[in-house]
Design a protein around this motif. Structure first.
Motif, PDB file in Angstrom:
ATOM      1  N   THR A   1      35.916  49.544  33.271  1.00  0.00           N
ATOM      2  CA  THR A   1      35.248  48.623  32.344  1.00  0.00           C
ATOM      3  C   THR A   1      36.158  47.459  31.969  1.00  0.00           C
ATOM      4  O   THR A   1      35.725  46.297  31.934  1.00  0.00           O
ATOM      5  N   LYS A   2      37.428  47.755  31.703  1.00  0.00           N
ATOM      6  CA  LYS A   2      38.391  46.720  31.358  1.00  0.00           C
ATOM      7  C   LYS A   2      38.589  45.749  32.531  1.00  0.00           C
ATOM      8  O   LYS A   2      38.631  44.525  32.348  1.00  0.00           O
ATOM      9  N   LEU A   3      38.701  46.293  33.737  1.00  0.00           N
ATOM     10  CA  LEU A   3      38.906  45.440  34.916  1.00  0.00           C
ATOM     11  C   LEU A   3      37.676  44.588  35.206  1.00  0.00           C
ATOM     12  O   LEU A   3      37.799  43.440  35.668  1.00  0.00           O
ATOM     13  N   ILE A   4      36.490  45.116  34.947  1.00  0.00           N
ATOM     14  CA  ILE A   4      35.265  44.329  35.143  1.00  0.00           C
ATOM     15  C   ILE A   4      35.258  43.118  34.216  1.00  0.00           C
ATOM     16  O   ILE A   4      34.925  41.990  34.621  1.00  0.00           O
ATOM     17  N   LYS A   5      35.655  43.331  32.963  1.00  0.00           N
ATOM     18  CA  LYS A   5      35.708  42.222  32.006  1.00  0.00           C
ATOM     19  C   LYS A   5      36.763  41.192  32.428  1.00  0.00           C
ATOM     20  O   LYS A   5      36.529  39.980  32.329  1.00  0.00           O
ATOM     21  N   GLU A   6      37.924  41.684  32.886  1.00  0.00           N
ATOM     22  CA  GLU A   6      38.981  40.770  33.314  1.00  0.00           C
ATOM     23  C   GLU A   6      38.545  39.961  34.534  1.00  0.00           C
ATOM     24  O   GLU A   6      38.843  38.762  34.636  1.00  0.00           O
ATOM     25  N   HIS A   7      37.828  40.614  35.441  1.00  0.00           N
ATOM     26  CA  HIS A   7      37.358  39.903  36.634  1.00  0.00           C
ATOM     27  C   HIS A   7      36.310  38.859  36.266  1.00  0.00           C
ATOM     28  O   HIS A   7      36.323  37.730  36.804  1.00  0.00           O
ATOM     29  N   GLN A   8      35.425  39.186  35.338  1.00  0.00           N
ATOM     30  CA  GLN A   8      34.412  38.227  34.903  1.00  0.00           C
ATOM     31  C   GLN A   8      35.068  37.031  34.230  1.00  0.00           C
ATOM     32  O   GLN A   8      34.673  35.876  34.449  1.00  0.00           O
ATOM     33  N   THR A   9      36.080  37.299  33.402  1.00  0.00           N
ATOM     34  CA  THR A   9      36.806  36.213  32.747  1.00  0.00           C
ATOM     35  C   THR A   9      37.499  35.322  33.767  1.00  0.00           C
ATOM     36  O   THR A   9      37.481  34.085  33.657  1.00  0.00           O
ATOM     37  N   ALA A  10      38.106  35.945  34.788  1.00  0.00           N
ATOM     38  CA  ALA A  10      38.790  35.174  35.828  1.00  0.00           C
ATOM     39  C   ALA A  10      37.800  34.316  36.607  1.00  0.00           C
ATOM     40  O   ALA A  10      38.099  33.162  36.956  1.00  0.00           O
ATOM     41  N   CYS A  11      36.621  34.856  36.886  1.00  0.00           N
ATOM     42  CA  CYS A  11      35.582  34.075  37.572  1.00  0.00           C
ATOM     43  C   CYS A  11      35.122  32.906  36.718  1.00  0.00           C
ATOM     44  O   CYS A  11      34.936  31.782  37.221  1.00  0.00           O
ATOM     45  N   ASP A  12      34.937  33.154  35.425  1.00  0.00           N
ATOM     46  CA  ASP A  12      34.517  32.084  34.512  1.00  0.00           C
ATOM     47  C   ASP A  12      35.575  30.998  34.422  1.00  0.00           C
ATOM     48  O   ASP A  12      35.249  29.802  34.344  1.00  0.00           O
ATOM     49  N   ASP A  13      36.853  31.402  34.424  1.00  0.00           N
ATOM     50  CA  ASP A  13      37.938  30.420  34.343  1.00  0.00           C
ATOM     51  C   ASP A  13      37.923  29.487  35.553  1.00  0.00           C
ATOM     52  O   ASP A  13      38.107  28.271  35.422  1.00  0.00           O
TER      53      ASP A  13
END
Length: 282
Positions: free
Chosen positions: A114-126
């Motif tokens: 779950t934590k990695l999914i959020k980090e990946h989504q944030t990285a994509c948004d960035d």
């Protein structure tokens, strides 16, 4: 079952070993020449203890060797304990019901994934946000390129103060052929645009010149040099964000794969009774 957290006892032993190794390394460093170490020795004649000077280098070296040996022994013990703990965890895991094994795997991997999914989504948004703001980002860099006088056509003249300025003005040294004076920048950070007559500034300052055909310093924000510099920096920052996004994606894929691998080793109840029936018929 793998990837289970280490026990508090094992973590404490690892910290202790690291502390011993660190202390040993510190003691190998040369001590100040004026440092004196004493050892205590009992004097039977007086019935009292007395302090005897000992060479600091000899004392520290011996102690460092002892600490290093203790750290190495502790590390061997930690490795053995870690292997034992892993075996014990695997035995405990194997003795659980399949449903409990599945629950244990899910409880361990769910917060991590779950934590990695959020980090990946944030990285994509960035990355997406940075790509959409390319024009604004590069425009700021180009303005900074011009403001900081990085264009090769811009010339500057350092003036020590009022007296120096008046001297240069009197002998005509402020004039540069083919150039015009457009700014007077205080070396303390202030900027004064030049219009018409020159007025001496307080303290040292910098005179900024541009070719006669150029309007002002900021005109260079659209120069080929400024455009190339902003493109280079933009590409560098974009590559950094994309690399970060890829790294998080790899971590996420690895975590999911490990969870799938561990779940695949758990025998379902249906398979368990099916295998049992097959064996009973043989």
């Amino acid at each position: 079952m793998t990837d289970i957290q280490k026990s508090p006892e094992l973590l404490a032993k690892e910290a202790q070993a690291a502390g011993l190794a660190s202390a040993a390394r510190a003691l190998y460093e040369p001590a100040p020449v004026d440092t004196v170490t004493y050892r205590e020795q009992f004097d039977p004649a007086t019935g009292r203890s007395k302090l005897i000077p000992v060479k600091q280098l000899d004392t520290d070296s011996a102690l460092a060797d002892k600490l290093q040996s203790l750290a190495e022994a502790q590390n061997l013990s930690i490795a053995a304990n870690a292997e034992t703990e892993e075996d014990d965890r695997q035995k405990t895991f194997d003795q659980l019901f399949p449903s409990d094994q599945r629950r244990m795997v899910e409880e361990f991997w769910t917060p991590i994934i779950t934590k990695l999914i959020k980090e990946h989504q944030t990285a994509c948004d960035d990355v997406e946000h940075f790509e959409s703001s390319e024009n604004v980002f590069r425009a700021r860099l180009q303005a900074e390129f011009a403001f900081h006088l990085r264009h090769p056509e811009i010339k500057t003249l350092q003036v020590a103060g009022d007296y120096h300025f008046n001297t240069l003005l009197a002998n005509g040294s402020l004039d540069i052929e083919g150039y015009k004076l457009v700014e007077r920048r205080s070396n303390g950070g202030g900027i004064q645009l030049v219009n018409g007559a020159l007025a001496p500034a307080q303290g040292s300052f910098t005179l900024v010149y541009v070719p006669v055909g150029v309007a002002n310093v900021l005109s260079y924000a659209q120069s080929p040099e400024a455009l190339a510099a902003s493109k280079h920096e933009y590409d560098h920052q974009l590559d950094r964000l994309i690399t970060k996004r890829k790294a998080v994606a790899v971590q996420l894929d690895q975590a999911k794969q490990k969870a799938r691998d561990q779940l695949s080793t758990i025998i379902s109840f249906d398979r368990l009774i099916s295998d049992a029936v097959k064996r009973a018929k043989k």
